[in-house]
Design an enzyme around this catalytic site. Structure first.
Site, mmCIF file in Angstrom:
data_model
loop_
_atom_site.group_PDB
_atom_site.id
_atom_site.type_symbol
_atom_site.label_atom_id
_atom_site.label_comp_id
_atom_site.label_asym_id
_atom_site.label_seq_id
_atom_site.Cartn_x
_atom_site.Cartn_y
_atom_site.Cartn_z
ATOM 1 N N HIS A 82 38.313 38.381 37.969
ATOM 2 C CA HIS A 82 37.455 38.439 39.161
ATOM 3 C C HIS A 82 36.184 37.641 38.924
ATOM 4 C CE1 HIS A 82 36.127 41.831 36.675
ATOM 5 N NE2 HIS A 82 35.040 41.972 37.404
ATOM 6 N N HIS A 115 32.915 38.216 38.928
ATOM 7 C CA HIS A 115 31.656 38.693 38.354
ATOM 8 C C HIS A 115 31.273 37.877 37.120
ATOM 9 C CE1 HIS A 115 31.997 42.931 40.365
ATOM 10 N NE2 HIS A 115 31.550 42.001 41.186
ATOM 11 N N ASP A 134 30.059 38.411 34.258
ATOM 12 C CA ASP A 134 30.422 38.834 32.907
ATOM 13 C C ASP A 134 31.918 38.659 32.621
ATOM 14 O OD1 ASP A 134 30.816 40.904 34.788
ATOM 15 O OD2 ASP A 134 30.757 42.457 33.240
ATOM 16 N N HIS A 135 32.646 38.095 33.579
ATOM 17 C CA HIS A 135 34.062 37.779 33.370
ATOM 18 C C HIS A 135 34.353 36.293 33.580
ATOM 19 C CE1 HIS A 135 35.518 42.022 33.252
ATOM 20 N NE2 HIS A 135 34.368 42.197 33.860
ATOM 21 N N HIS A 165 37.701 46.791 43.183
ATOM 22 C CA HIS A 165 36.472 46.507 42.435
ATOM 23 C C HIS A 165 35.791 45.280 43.023
ATOM 24 C CE1 HIS A 165 33.751 46.482 39.021
ATOM 25 N NE2 HIS A 165 34.033 45.196 38.830
ATOM 26 N N ASP A 204 38.694 44.842 35.577
ATOM 27 C CA ASP A 204 37.908 46.026 35.923
ATOM 28 C C ASP A 204 38.637 46.902 36.938
ATOM 29 O OD1 ASP A 204 36.071 44.998 34.211
ATOM 30 O OD2 ASP A 204 34.441 44.794 35.663
ATOM 31 N N HIS A 223 36.361 46.128 29.751
ATOM 32 C CA HIS A 223 35.154 46.700 29.143
ATOM 33 C C HIS A 223 35.511 47.777 28.130
ATOM 34 C CE1 HIS A 223 32.041 44.952 31.834
ATOM 35 N NE2 HIS A 223 33.018 44.955 32.718
#
Length: 282
Positions: free
Chosen positions: A54, A56, A58-59, A110, A134, A173
């Site tokens: 996805h 975001h 942090d990915h 998400h 996530d 995570h």
């Protein structure tokens, strides 16, 4: 098929999946290029593609830099918000990287464009692997930022939950201890929760990852996969599975919220080594 588990940022995982016969590799959620490049060099592999679950940061934060470093690099995902995207994939689409087979599993909730990746090799004795981003965590599930409980219920029961039970689950995570503490609140008599939590605490103390788990294990202790079980329904005061899931997510969101997290940009800067010159002793 060899999976390298790479810890980055505060509690993120990115992965490098290596086809051992050709030494070609596919990265999943390449958030920190510097760290990924270290592993690529150490393993002496050729990076062929990035699979992004996805958009975001942090990915997906490393996609643009890696695309510049590796001209022609393929970047797969289901959301136009993913940086450097070259191939937009759809639910059920299959990809092939040498002997590695990938099935794309669309799991919106998400984020509205979240995609999980199910990987296997034909004629291999090894269990298949699920890169769940996530959507599904060890002992938990992702927050419903852009979706609904109905969507997450479909994701967990009809899409991910229907995969082979020996599937190894590699999530986005490291939040297993927090998830299982909540699971213990939901089902205080569940011995599997107690055992897994004790194991996860030991792994955390030793600074070791708790991934992968297996799908079969998750059904024994993950409350979000146990919404038809009487203790879970009793905890939420609901019986309809979707309503149980909705209530669980609300309770989890308010469960021992961690102290204020460090600034994400600052964490990223540390990972990139941008503070190095300031931290070196004169």
């Amino acid at each position: 098929m060899k999976v390298k588990v790479i810890s980055v940022l505060e509690d993120n995982y990115m992965y490098l999946v290596i086809e051992e016969s050709t030494r070609h590799a596919v990265a999943v959620d390449a958030a920190v290029p510097k760290r990924l490049l270290e592993i690529i060099r150490k393993e002496d592999v050729v990076l062929r593609a990035i699979l992004t679950t996805h958009h975001h940061w942090d990915h997906a934060r490393g996609n643009e830099e890696l695309a510049q470093l590796f001209p022609g690099l393929q970047v797969f995902g289901a959301d136009e918000r993913i940086g450097a995207l070259t191939h937009r994939v759809t639910h059920g689409q299959e990809l092939t990287f040498g002997a590695i087979r990938v099935r794309c599993l669309f799991t919106p909730c998400h984020t509205s464009g979240h995609m999980c990746y199910f990987m296997w090799e034909d004629d291999s004795p090894d269990a298949p692997a699920l890169f769940s981003g996530d959507t599904l965590f060890v002992g938990g599930c992702g927050q419903f930022f852009e979706g609904t409980a109905e969507q997450m219920h479909t994701n967990l029961t009809q899409i991910l939950g229907a995969l082979p039970k020996d599937t190894k689950v590699f999530c986005g995570h490291e939040c297993t201890v927090r998830n299982l503490k909540f699971a213990l609140k939901v089902e205080p008599e569940n011995e599997m929760v107690k055992e897994k939590l004790a194991w996860a605490k030991q792994r955390e103390d030793e600074d070791l990852p708790t991934v992968p788990s297996t799908l079969q294990e998750e059904f024994l202790y993950n409350p979000f996969l146990r919404v038809t079980e009487e203790p879970v329904q009793s905890f939420t005061g609901r019986t309809d599975p979707v309503e149980v899931l909705r209530a669980l997510r609300s309770e989890r969101d308010n469960f021992k919220k961690p102290k204020e997290r460090p600034n994400p940009q600052a964490m990223l800067a540390f990972d990139w080594g941008l503070f190095g010159p300031f931290l070196e002793k004169k």
